[in-house]
Design a protein around this motif. Structure first.
Motif, short mmCIF file in Angstrom:
data_model
loop_
_atom_site.label_atom_id
_atom_site.label_comp_id
_atom_site.label_asym_id
_atom_site.label_seq_id
_atom_site.Cartn_x
_atom_site.Cartn_y
_atom_site.Cartn_z
N ALA A 166 0.84 -1.20 0.00
CA ALA A 166 0.00 0.00 0.00
C ALA A 166 0.88 1.25 0.00
CB ALA A 166 -0.92 0.00 1.21
N GLY A 167 1.98 1.20 0.74
CA GLY A 167 2.90 2.34 0.77
C GLY A 167 3.46 2.63 -0.61
N ILE A 168 3.81 1.57 -1.34
CA ILE A 168 4.33 1.76 -2.70
C ILE A 168 3.27 2.41 -3.57
CG2 ILE A 168 5.17 0.58 -4.76
CD1 ILE A 168 6.37 -1.53 -2.95
N PHE A 169 2.05 1.91 -3.43
CA PHE A 169 0.93 2.44 -4.21
C PHE A 169 0.76 3.94 -3.96
CE2 PHE A 169 -3.89 2.85 -4.12
CZ PHE A 169 -4.01 3.05 -5.48
N TYR A 170 0.73 4.32 -2.67
CA TYR A 170 0.56 5.74 -2.35
C TYR A 170 1.76 6.56 -2.75
CZ TYR A 170 -3.68 4.92 -0.13
OH TYR A 170 -4.98 4.60 0.04
N GLY A 171 2.94 6.04 -2.44
CA GLY A 171 4.15 6.76 -2.78
C GLY A 171 4.21 7.04 -4.27
N ALA A 172 3.83 6.05 -5.06
CA ALA A 172 3.88 6.20 -6.51
C ALA A 172 2.89 7.27 -6.96
CB ALA A 172 3.59 4.88 -7.20
N GLN A 173 1.75 7.35 -6.26
CA GLN A 173 0.79 8.38 -6.64
C GLN A 173 1.32 9.78 -6.34
OE1 GLN A 173 -3.25 7.72 -5.51
NE2 GLN A 173 -3.35 6.61 -7.41
N TYR A 174 1.94 9.93 -5.18
CA TYR A 174 2.55 11.23 -4.87
C TYR A 174 3.63 11.55 -5.90
CZ TYR A 174 0.48 12.24 -0.29
OH TYR A 174 -0.37 12.56 0.73
N GLY A 175 4.49 10.56 -6.13
CA GLY A 175 5.58 10.77 -7.08
C GLY A 175 5.06 11.03 -8.48
N GLY A 176 3.97 10.33 -8.83
CA GLY A 176 3.40 10.48 -10.17
C GLY A 176 2.91 11.89 -10.41
N SER A 177 2.35 12.51 -9.37
CA SER A 177 1.92 13.91 -9.52
C SER A 177 3.13 14.79 -9.76
CB SER A 177 1.22 14.40 -8.26
OG SER A 177 0.36 13.43 -7.76
N THR A 178 4.24 14.45 -9.13
CA THR A 178 5.46 15.25 -9.30
C THR A 178 5.88 15.28 -10.77
OG1 THR A 178 6.12 14.49 -7.11
CG2 THR A 178 7.80 15.56 -8.44
N THR A 179 5.91 14.12 -11.42
CA THR A 179 6.33 14.14 -12.83
C THR A 179 5.29 14.80 -13.70
OG1 THR A 179 5.45 11.93 -13.12
CG2 THR A 179 7.81 12.11 -12.73
#
Lengths: 501, 331
Positions: free
Chosen positions: A65-78
């Protein structure tokens, strides 16, 4: 107090040192893969899946779940920095977020996105704690007619997404629908528009298309500029932090986005994907200055980002209670659960309260970690934009290629992305916005599947869409929205008439 | 000083390792790739990863799972068939990709399926339930009641499948044929077993053949009711659910097998090593435990010839079924 009991159980599990550690590992990995353009969480989680066989299931799921959320935060960054959406939801973030970055306000956009997401995550966690069992029932009661009507509403909303010509927006939606037809027909098993290419049998992949149209298209557009003007930044970087005015404009958007996302997230299949689009449309409609949308409106980042995160959070309800994954990452989580002999179903909540509530609470903890990780990083990300474009675009291109390849380990996906890059460039030259196309592409296949399913259920009687109450309400909303879309035209014609008279 | 000796030791160790590998040149001397024709997370992927991990421990080389989804498994099958037949590219497939696809889509293959691939061995079988929904005003509670109900409500009973020509589709079509040409309607959902369960919860579908592991949670909660089991024997967790044989339909339903395959030209010695290692891998406590939790039956073949005969039998069986229940699939 059952509510407090549940929260207490959950936090008790989530705050165990081991689980905190796994949440942190997940968030860090997620952020890392999220900010590398194109490298999605799926390949990463697939590699980590065997690891979760050996750890306690709660810890394993918390990490996933952490990876999922982290990727969403990171995805907004790109999405904000380089116009690269990693998943459906960040397409909307690109529209205004990247414009803000070009104006030197990337820091403000990133901070608003992170804070809005955190707020939405907090509220959505509370919603789950309070209402999970009844919400699961509502989500499950959505049948084919209800989904079809929801998709109709979504498609009409797509017209509102565009800020230029309505005609072009409709043309782009139709193009999206057509692209969505590629692949295997659900009712006959026949293949459509595949030209005998086996790689197209399962249709076009969303991420492949989005990376092509947005990321690669943007690179071509930028390279067409004279080299002196070839920079992501059109203005000097002002402040790293949102202004007071930004906050004033963003908070109502965050509230609306959170509410919308929480509701749509509980609908298994398609709900979460709709949430950020819906929030954008809502913001544009309630805004006093809709003309700013598409040119760097802070509400256009705040609303969709909050909606997306709230939706991502509540989409765990159908995942945990029905075993219905909202996306590929959740499908992997179900895999990780079954390997430990945990069968998703309504009884997970009662039989494994520590796992269920522990996971919910850990999501909130994870969101908190992500804000703490991401806010100080904003300065670093913004500095990246100062890199000379001739270096920056090569890096983006390389990561895009790697990312697209890892989606299905297929070189043909890279070719397809390149093909769509040319499309993206053409759209930019023709001033056609790709966002409505993406929505058409996402909703089209869902709409078709549910239309045909509903018609099969009703033995060909279209009245089924009006006989089901939820479906009827959604169709009425769609009609109202259609009238609102048409209104400015009616109004302007009336004004013209007055002027002439 | 301590560090220096450690470095020396490591270098010497490395050198010895290389020498011995060269001297024996024994399979496997480098990492082995296992292609899986599905995205990560599904049953086939998990079986491949569990087996791969155990084989790494016994053979000393990494067995890396590479997911190559698409085209009903054809993409993964063709890539394996075309790769060098040296035992370093294998595949774990299932009844859909490696028996039904070759039978119903022979023209989509650019290779000769029956000549270009060989089975290393069957790994596990996944038992399946015939289920109905308990809600949405659907009265049947037994197999006999379902048949009666479907006869009285011609064209009204809808069953869920995971796609046109999928085994849950054939299973129900075959069931309908064997129980008196029942007139039932198929509702397809591309989202797999979870999608069919969603359709059953929402009332879009009322019956389905789905595997035990995916439905166990919803059965326990009382949302789905198992009427019969596709398996050799009853399952201890479901003592009241009769097998298909017991209800007089022994050849209805699919025991969804997962099996390992290799390119046809792979040397016999290599295949023997793989067959023994994969069989042993399935007997390890870790694998046994993981499979048992998901109700997978471990069914290894004893020899390569046995595996070959079995695959030929499977293909013949599916040719027979697809001939008997004509499901129209636009090719």
């Amino acid at each position: 107090m059952e509510l407090l009991d549940n929260l207490y159980i959950g936090l008790g599990v989530a705050l165990q040192p081991m689980n905190l550690l796994f949440a942190l590992i997940g968030c860090l990995i997620g952020t890392l893969i999220g900010v590398l353009p194109g490298i999605g969480p799926i390949a990463t989680i697939a590699m980590l899946l065997p690891l979760t066989f050996h750890v306690e299931p709660t810890a394993g799921l918390i990490m996933l779940a952490g990876i999922f959320y982290g990727a969403q935060y990171g995805g907004s960054t790109t999405a904000i920095l380089v116009n690269l959406p990693g998943e459906t939801s960040s397409v909307v973030t690109c529209i205004d977020g990247h414009q803000m970055a070009r104006q030197g306000r990337a820091g403000a956009a990133l901070a608003i996105a992170a804070l809005g997401s955190f707020f939405a995550g907090t509220v959505a966690t509370m919603v789950i704690v309070l209402f999970a069992p009844p919400l699961a029932k509502i989500g499950a009661s959505f049948g084919a007619p209800e989904y079809f009507s929801l998709m109709v509403l979504g498609l009409i909303a797509a017209v509102v997404l565009a800020h230029g010509s309505v005609l072009k927006a409709i043309a782009m939606i139709v193009l999206g629908l057509l692209l969505g037809l590629v692949g295997t027909d659900g009712n006959s098993g026949g293949t459509r528009f595949t030209f005998g290419i086996n790689e197209l049998t399962d249709g076009l992949d969303f991420a492949v298309m989005a990376i092509g149209v947005f990321g690669l298209g943007e690179i071509i557009s930028n390279l067409m500029q004279p080299s002196a003007e070839r920079s992501v930044l059109t203005q000097k970087i002002t402040s790293l932090w949102p202004t007071r005015d930004d906050f004033r404009r963003a908070w109502p958007a965050v509230l609306r986005g959170t509410a919308l996302g929480s509701i749509l997230g509980i609908l298994p299949g398609g709900g979460a994907a709709l949430s950020s689009f819906a929030a954008y449309v809502l913001e544009k409609k309630v805004s006093k200055t809709p003309s700013q949308f598409g040119k760097g409106a802070v509400e256009g980042v705040a609303g969709p980002e909050s909606a997306n995160n709230a939706g991502a959070q509540t989409s765990f309800i159908p995942m945990l209670t029905l075993g219905l994954p909202g996306n590929a990452v959740m499908a992997l989580m179900i895999g990780a659960m079954t390997i430990h002999g945990i069968q998703p179903g309504p009884q997970v909540m009662t039989e494994r309260p520590a796992l269920f509530w522990g996971m919910i609470a850990s999501m909130w903890v994870g969101n908190l970690m992500l804000v703490i990780i991401n806010l100080p990083l904003i300065g670093v990300w913004v500095q990246l934009l100062k890199l000379p474009y001739r270096f920056l675009y090569l890096c983006i291109l390389l990561f895009c290629a790697i990312g697209v390849y890892t989606i299905s380990n297929s070189a043909s996906a890279v070719m397809i992305a390149a093909f769509f890059g040319v499309f993206g460039y053409m759209f930019a030259r023709l001033e056609c916005e790709p966002a409505p196309m993406v929505l058409g592409f996402v909703l089209g296949p869902l709409m078709e599947e549910n239309l045909r399913k509903a018609m099969t259920v009703s033995s060909g009687d279209p009245m089924i869409f009006f006989q089901r109450p939820i479906s009827l309400v959604l169709l009425i909303l769609a009609t109202v929205l259609l009238i609102i879309v048409a209104m400015p035209n009616i109004r302007s014609k009336r004004e013209e008439a007055f002027q002439e008279g | 000083m301590k560090r220096l000796s450690a470095v020396v030791l490591a270098v010497v160790g490395l050198a010895c390792g290389t020498v011995s590998a060269n001297a024996q040149d024994k399979y496997p001397s480098k990492p082995v790739k296992i292609l899986v024709p599905y995205a990560p997370g599904g049953a086939t992927d998990i079986v491949a990863r569990i087996i791969g991990e155990q084989m790494r421990q016994s053979l000393g080389q990494n067995f890396v799972v590479e997911n190559k989804p698409g085209a009903f498994g054809i993409i993964a099958i063709e890539e394996m068939a075309r790769s060098k037949p040296d035992g370093y590219t294998l595949m774990v497939g299932n009844v859909s990709t490696n028996a039904i696809t070759p039978v119903i889509f022979p023209t989509k293959f650019k290779i000769n399926y029956e000549k270009d691939i060989v089975p290393v061995g069957r790994l596990v079988d996944i038992p399946e339930f015939l289920l109905v929904t308990t809600t949405n005003n659907f009265p049947p509670k037994t197999h006999a009641e379902l048949v009666d109900y479907a006869k009285q409500n011609k064209g009204k009973v809808r069953y869920g499948t995971v796609g046109v020509g999928s085994y849950p589709h054939y299973d129900m079509a075959y069931y309908a044929k064997k129980t008196g040409d029942l007139d039932m309607i198929a509702i397809h959902n591309k989202a797999g077993a979870s999608g069919v369960i969603k359709d059953m919860m929402a009332g879009d579908a009322q019956a389905a053949f789905l595997n035990v592991a995916s439905t166990a949670g919803m059965i326990k909660s009382g949302n789905l009711r198992p009427l019969a089991l596709v398996n050799e024997t009853r399952l201890p967790e479901y003592p009241d659910v009769p097998t298909m044989k017991e209800i007089g339909l022994p050849d209805v339903g699919t025991l969804a097998w997962q099996a390992m395959f290799a390119p046809a030209g792979t040397p016999k010695e290599v295949l023997e090593i793989l067959q023994k290692a994969s069989t042993a891998a399935m007997q390890t406590p870790a694998a046994q435990d993981a499979f048992k939790k998901q109700n997978f039956n471990v069914v290894p073949h004893k020899t390569l010839d046995e595996a070959k005969t079995w695959l030929a039998g499977e293909l013949a069986q599916w040719k027979k079924i697809t001939n008997e229940v004509k499901i129209e699939i636009t090719d």
